[in-house]
Motif scaffolding. Structure first.
Motif, PDB file in Angstrom:
ATOM      1  N   ALA A 143      39.469  26.803  37.108  1.00  0.00           N
ATOM      2  CA  ALA A 143      39.030  28.185  37.319  1.00  0.00           C
ATOM      3  C   ALA A 143      37.712  28.453  36.598  1.00  0.00           C
ATOM      4  O   ALA A 143      36.792  29.065  37.160  1.00  0.00           O
ATOM      5  CB  ALA A 143      40.112  29.156  36.843  1.00  0.00           C
ATOM      6  N   ALA A 144      37.596  27.975  35.362  1.00  0.00           N
ATOM      7  CA  ALA A 144      36.360  28.186  34.603  1.00  0.00           C
ATOM      8  C   ALA A 144      35.177  27.486  35.264  1.00  0.00           C
ATOM      9  O   ALA A 144      34.073  28.041  35.334  1.00  0.00           O
ATOM     10  CB  ALA A 144      36.548  27.679  33.172  1.00  0.00           C
ATOM     11  N   ALA A 145      35.408  26.255  35.766  1.00  0.00           N
ATOM     12  CA  ALA A 145      34.330  25.509  36.421  1.00  0.00           C
ATOM     13  C   ALA A 145      33.865  26.198  37.695  1.00  0.00           C
ATOM     14  O   ALA A 145      32.660  26.253  37.991  1.00  0.00           O
ATOM     15  CB  ALA A 145      34.804  24.092  36.722  1.00  0.00           C
ATOM     16  N   LEU A 146      34.817  26.730  38.465  1.00  0.00           N
ATOM     17  CA  LEU A 146      34.457  27.416  39.703  1.00  0.00           C
ATOM     18  C   LEU A 146      33.713  28.719  39.423  1.00  0.00           C
ATOM     19  O   LEU A 146      32.751  29.060  40.127  1.00  0.00           O
ATOM     20  CB  LEU A 146      35.704  27.686  40.537  1.00  0.00           C
ATOM     21  CG  LEU A 146      36.319  26.441  41.183  1.00  0.00           C
ATOM     22  CD1 LEU A 146      37.687  26.766  41.765  1.00  0.00           C
ATOM     23  CD2 LEU A 146      35.398  25.879  42.268  1.00  0.00           C
ATOM     24  N   LEU A 147      34.137  29.451  38.395  1.00  0.00           N
ATOM     25  CA  LEU A 147      33.413  30.666  38.034  1.00  0.00           C
ATOM     26  C   LEU A 147      31.981  30.341  37.616  1.00  0.00           C
ATOM     27  O   LEU A 147      31.031  31.028  38.017  1.00  0.00           O
ATOM     28  CB  LEU A 147      34.131  31.390  36.893  1.00  0.00           C
ATOM     29  CG  LEU A 147      35.236  32.377  37.253  1.00  0.00           C
ATOM     30  CD1 LEU A 147      35.773  33.052  35.998  1.00  0.00           C
ATOM     31  CD2 LEU A 147      34.739  33.427  38.240  1.00  0.00           C
ATOM     32  N   LYS A 148      31.820  29.300  36.831  1.00  0.00           N
ATOM     33  CA  LYS A 148      30.482  28.910  36.398  1.00  0.00           C
ATOM     34  C   LYS A 148      29.626  28.494  37.587  1.00  0.00           C
ATOM     35  O   LYS A 148      28.463  28.899  37.718  1.00  0.00           O
ATOM     36  CB  LYS A 148      30.571  27.775  35.379  1.00  0.00           C
ATOM     37  CG  LYS A 148      29.223  27.335  34.834  1.00  0.00           C
ATOM     38  CD  LYS A 148      29.379  26.254  33.781  1.00  0.00           C
ATOM     39  CE  LYS A 148      28.013  25.829  33.239  1.00  0.00           C
ATOM     40  NZ  LYS A 148      28.148  24.756  32.207  1.00  0.00           N
ATOM     41  N   ALA A 149      30.209  27.700  38.489  1.00  0.00           N
ATOM     42  CA  ALA A 149      29.460  27.229  39.654  1.00  0.00           C
ATOM     43  C   ALA A 149      29.124  28.367  40.608  1.00  0.00           C
ATOM     44  O   ALA A 149      28.143  28.291  41.354  1.00  0.00           O
ATOM     45  CB  ALA A 149      30.266  26.162  40.391  1.00  0.00           C
ATOM     46  N   SER A 150      29.927  29.430  40.591  1.00  0.00           N
ATOM     47  CA  SER A 150      29.699  30.537  41.517  1.00  0.00           C
ATOM     48  C   SER A 150      28.442  31.330  41.185  1.00  0.00           C
ATOM     49  O   SER A 150      27.797  31.885  42.068  1.00  0.00           O
ATOM     50  CB  SER A 150      30.908  31.488  41.511  1.00  0.00           C
ATOM     51  OG  SER A 150      30.931  32.288  40.334  1.00  0.00           O
ATOM     52  N   GLY A 151      28.127  31.398  39.902  1.00  0.00           N
ATOM     53  CA  GLY A 151      27.024  32.254  39.494  1.00  0.00           C
ATOM     54  C   GLY A 151      27.375  33.730  39.526  1.00  0.00           C
ATOM     55  O   GLY A 151      26.505  34.596  39.359  1.00  0.00           O
ATOM     56  N   ALA A 152      28.648  34.056  39.728  1.00  0.00           N
ATOM     57  CA  ALA A 152      29.083  35.451  39.765  1.00  0.00           C
ATOM     58  C   ALA A 152      28.919  36.100  38.397  1.00  0.00           C
ATOM     59  O   ALA A 152      28.950  35.434  37.354  1.00  0.00           O
ATOM     60  CB  ALA A 152      30.547  35.530  40.211  1.00  0.00           C
ATOM     61  N   HIS A 153      28.720  37.413  38.393  1.00  0.00           N
ATOM     62  CA  HIS A 153      28.769  38.173  37.153  1.00  0.00           C
ATOM     63  C   HIS A 153      30.223  38.246  36.700  1.00  0.00           C
ATOM     64  O   HIS A 153      31.132  38.378  37.528  1.00  0.00           O
ATOM     65  CB  HIS A 153      28.235  39.586  37.366  1.00  0.00           C
ATOM     66  CG  HIS A 153      26.942  39.645  38.111  1.00  0.00           C
ATOM     67  ND1 HIS A 153      25.748  39.223  37.580  1.00  0.00           N
ATOM     68  CD2 HIS A 153      26.668  40.076  39.377  1.00  0.00           C
ATOM     69  CE1 HIS A 153      24.791  39.392  38.460  1.00  0.00           C
ATOM     70  NE2 HIS A 153      25.321  39.903  39.571  1.00  0.00           N
ATOM     71  N   VAL A 154      30.460  38.163  35.396  1.00  0.00           N
ATOM     72  CA  VAL A 154      31.824  38.187  34.885  1.00  0.00           C
ATOM     73  C   VAL A 154      31.933  39.258  33.797  1.00  0.00           C
ATOM     74  O   VAL A 154      31.136  39.288  32.857  1.00  0.00           O
ATOM     75  CB  VAL A 154      32.252  36.819  34.323  1.00  0.00           C
ATOM     76  CG1 VAL A 154      33.691  36.883  33.819  1.00  0.00           C
ATOM     77  CG2 VAL A 154      32.104  35.731  35.379  1.00  0.00           C
ATOM     78  N   VAL A 155      32.911  40.136  33.953  1.00  0.00           N
ATOM     79  CA  VAL A 155      33.202  41.168  32.952  1.00  0.00           C
ATOM     80  C   VAL A 155      34.569  40.850  32.374  1.00  0.00           C
ATOM     81  O   VAL A 155      35.577  40.858  33.087  1.00  0.00           O
ATOM     82  CB  VAL A 155      33.206  42.571  33.594  1.00  0.00           C
ATOM     83  CG1 VAL A 155      33.573  43.630  32.551  1.00  0.00           C
ATOM     84  CG2 VAL A 155      31.844  42.877  34.210  1.00  0.00           C
ATOM     85  N   THR A 156      34.633  40.551  31.094  1.00  0.00           N
ATOM     86  CA  THR A 156      35.888  40.126  30.481  1.00  0.00           C
ATOM     87  C   THR A 156      36.396  41.162  29.488  1.00  0.00           C
ATOM     88  O   THR A 156      35.627  41.952  28.924  1.00  0.00           O
ATOM     89  CB  THR A 156      35.724  38.780  29.752  1.00  0.00           C
ATOM     90  OG1 THR A 156      34.811  38.938  28.662  1.00  0.00           O
ATOM     91  CG2 THR A 156      35.177  37.719  30.701  1.00  0.00           C
ATOM     92  N   GLY A 157      37.717  41.131  29.280  1.00  0.00           N
ATOM     93  CA  GLY A 157      38.336  42.026  28.315  1.00  0.00           C
ATOM     94  C   GLY A 157      38.407  43.465  28.787  1.00  0.00           C
ATOM     95  O   GLY A 157      38.616  44.376  27.976  1.00  0.00           O
ATOM     96  N   VAL A 158      38.261  43.673  30.093  1.00  0.00           N
ATOM     97  CA  VAL A 158      38.220  45.030  30.631  1.00  0.00           C
ATOM     98  C   VAL A 158      39.309  45.182  31.685  1.00  0.00           C
ATOM     99  O   VAL A 158      39.370  44.418  32.654  1.00  0.00           O
ATOM    100  CB  VAL A 158      36.840  45.348  31.233  1.00  0.00           C
ATOM    101  CG1 VAL A 158      36.850  46.714  31.912  1.00  0.00           C
ATOM    102  CG2 VAL A 158      35.763  45.298  30.149  1.00  0.00           C
ATOM    103  N   ARG A 159      40.147  46.175  31.533  1.00  0.00           N
ATOM    104  CA  ARG A 159      41.259  46.407  32.465  1.00  0.00           C
ATOM    105  C   ARG A 159      40.825  47.326  33.603  1.00  0.00           C
ATOM    106  O   ARG A 159      40.175  48.352  33.386  1.00  0.00           O
ATOM    107  CB  ARG A 159      42.440  47.032  31.718  1.00  0.00           C
ATOM    108  CG  ARG A 159      43.673  47.280  32.573  1.00  0.00           C
ATOM    109  CD  ARG A 159      44.844  47.741  31.710  1.00  0.00           C
ATOM    110  NE  ARG A 159      44.577  49.024  31.085  1.00  0.00           N
ATOM    111  CZ  ARG A 159      44.839  50.206  31.657  1.00  0.00           C
ATOM    112  NH1 ARG A 159      45.374  50.254  32.879  1.00  0.00           N
ATOM    113  NH2 ARG A 159      44.581  51.332  31.009  1.00  0.00           N
ATOM    114  N   VAL A 160      41.188  46.941  34.818  1.00  0.00           N
ATOM    115  CA  VAL A 160      40.974  47.803  35.977  1.00  0.00           C
ATOM    116  C   VAL A 160      42.131  48.790  36.065  1.00  0.00           C
ATOM    117  O   VAL A 160      43.294  48.386  36.147  1.00  0.00           O
ATOM    118  CB  VAL A 160      40.857  46.974  37.270  1.00  0.00           C
ATOM    119  CG1 VAL A 160      40.858  47.885  38.502  1.00  0.00           C
ATOM    120  CG2 VAL A 160      39.588  46.135  37.245  1.00  0.00           C
ATOM    121  N   LYS A 161      41.826  50.066  36.054  1.00  0.00           N
ATOM    122  CA  LYS A 161      42.852  51.111  36.058  1.00  0.00           C
ATOM    123  C   LYS A 161      43.253  51.521  37.470  1.00  0.00           C
ATOM    124  O   LYS A 161      44.418  51.779  37.750  1.00  0.00           O
ATOM    125  CB  LYS A 161      42.347  52.329  35.290  1.00  0.00           C
ATOM    126  CG  LYS A 161      42.047  52.025  33.824  1.00  0.00           C
ATOM    127  CD  LYS A 161      41.260  53.122  33.147  1.00  0.00           C
ATOM    128  CE  LYS A 161      42.047  54.415  33.005  1.00  0.00           C
ATOM    129  NZ  LYS A 161      41.280  55.432  32.229  1.00  0.00           N
TER     130      LYS A 161
END
Length: 353
Positions: A143-161
């Motif tokens: 999962a980490a490798a695919l996220l890195k390869a995607s180049g997507a923006h990542v927001v961590t530690g944040v809950r979607v309400k």
């Protein structure tokens, strides 16, 4: 097109990779709570299946993994096959016949064949099935490798309400840090998905399915195959540890609670695992518990639901099904999903609405 993917496990990461590769502006949002991906066994297979249609979905995902590995050859995936001896006699023959009827690669081996293939194994029965096209992945690393390869923006530690909508259309999500705008939202948050979807009156009933895994301390011997035994599944991790399920038929286990403590689980698993693996004495290193995201009918949930621009992707056997789910959701979001309609028809979230 701005797309928000809620969840950074194997499903969310694979969706983000496919969307970004096809030109979407993707942001992945995760609250970093423990996920099923982090405690997944990691077996990629189609020898386990609910019915013929489900088998075809799993086989199609294995083919999608082939395409993914061709593009990203350094992914932490090993397709070294699986050895199955969960049953002997009629049970083994029945599975062999069923899989051959489906056109699935199956080899019938004896103990001499298996000893040559896996010399670290001990106390073997007479007959095995080998599934040469199967393998395993390191789910969290994948999962980490695919996220890195995607180049997507990542927001961590944040809950979607909740999901934000306007006139029946998705326009973003509200997080604990405020609103994030998007044209499309994909909820791939595992067991956290029902609460998020409920904010727009979308139902996703889930089962409670805890799964425990035991990892040993590293050993020097090498085991290449996934091992499917009468007591549970086992495989070797890249660092030399052996990872084993706490119960037999781990993928279809229907228990809704764990009644043993961690030490009791470890001792029980080592009682069958230690005599099986090599001449080194096995010691347990850690016991992990995760709640598998299993929809109420046991089948995957993949596709559009409710509002225009809202999608959901939640399932057990997420590691096996991630590759095809990523391709299919990305195609649907980008208006190219017709090719997947027949394959995914039984798994649409509309069946729960």
């Amino acid at each position: 097109m701005k797309v928000i993917v809620v969840g950074a496990g194997i499903i969310g990461a694979t969706i983000a990779y496919n969307l970004s590769r096809d030109g979407a502006d993707v942001t992945v949002v995760t609250d970093q709570s423990p996920s099923a991906t982090q405690a997944s066994f990691g077996w990629i297979n189609a020898s386990f299946y609910a019915d013929e249609v489900h088998h075809r979905l799993r086989v199609t995902s294995m083919a999608a993994y082939g395409r993914l590995m061709d593009t990203l050859p350094s992914l932490p995936i090993q397709m070294n096959g699986a050895l199955w001896w969960e049953e002997q006699g009629d049970g083994l023959t029945a599975l062999q016949d069923a899989l051959l009827t489906l056109g699935y690669p199956v080899e019938r081996l004896d103990s001499v064949d298996v000893s040559a293939l896996e010399p670290e194994l001990r106390g073997l029965p007479d007959v095995f099935l080998r599934f040469p096209s199967e393998g395993d992945a390191e789910p969290d690393a994948l999962a980490a490798a695919l996220l890195k390869a995607s180049g997507a923006h990542v927001v961590t530690g944040v809950r979607v309400k909740r999901i934000i909508e306007n006139n029946g259309m998705v326009c973003g999500v509200e997080t604990q840090m405020g609103i994030m705008a998007a044209n499309k939202v994909i909820v791939a948050a595992g067991n956290g998905a029902p609460e998020i979807l409920a904010s727009v009156d979308v139902a996703l009933p889930m089962l409670v399915r805890p799964g425990a895994l035991v990892a040993t301390k590293p050993i020097s011997g090498k085991v290449s195959s996934v091992l499917v035994t009468p007591n549970g599944e086992a495989r070797q991790l890249p660092d030399g540890r052996i990872l084993a399920s706490a119960v037999a038929s781990h993928q279809s286990d229907s228990s809704d609670k764990v009644i043993e403590n961690a030490v009791e689980i470890a001792v029980r698993v080592l009682a069958w695992l230690d005599p099986l693996i090599g001449d080194e004495r096995l010691e347990w290193d850690c016991v992990s518990l995760a709640y598998r995201p299993v929809p109420e009918d046991g089948l995957p949930v993949i596709g559009r639901v409710g509002l225009d621009g809202l999608y959901v992707a939640v399932m057990h056997s997420g590691v096996t099904l991630a590759a095809i789910t990523g391709e299919a959701i990305a195609a649907d979001v980008l208006g190219k999903g017709d090719a997947f309609d027949a394959l995914l028809a039984p798994y649409r979230p509309s069946r729960f609405q």
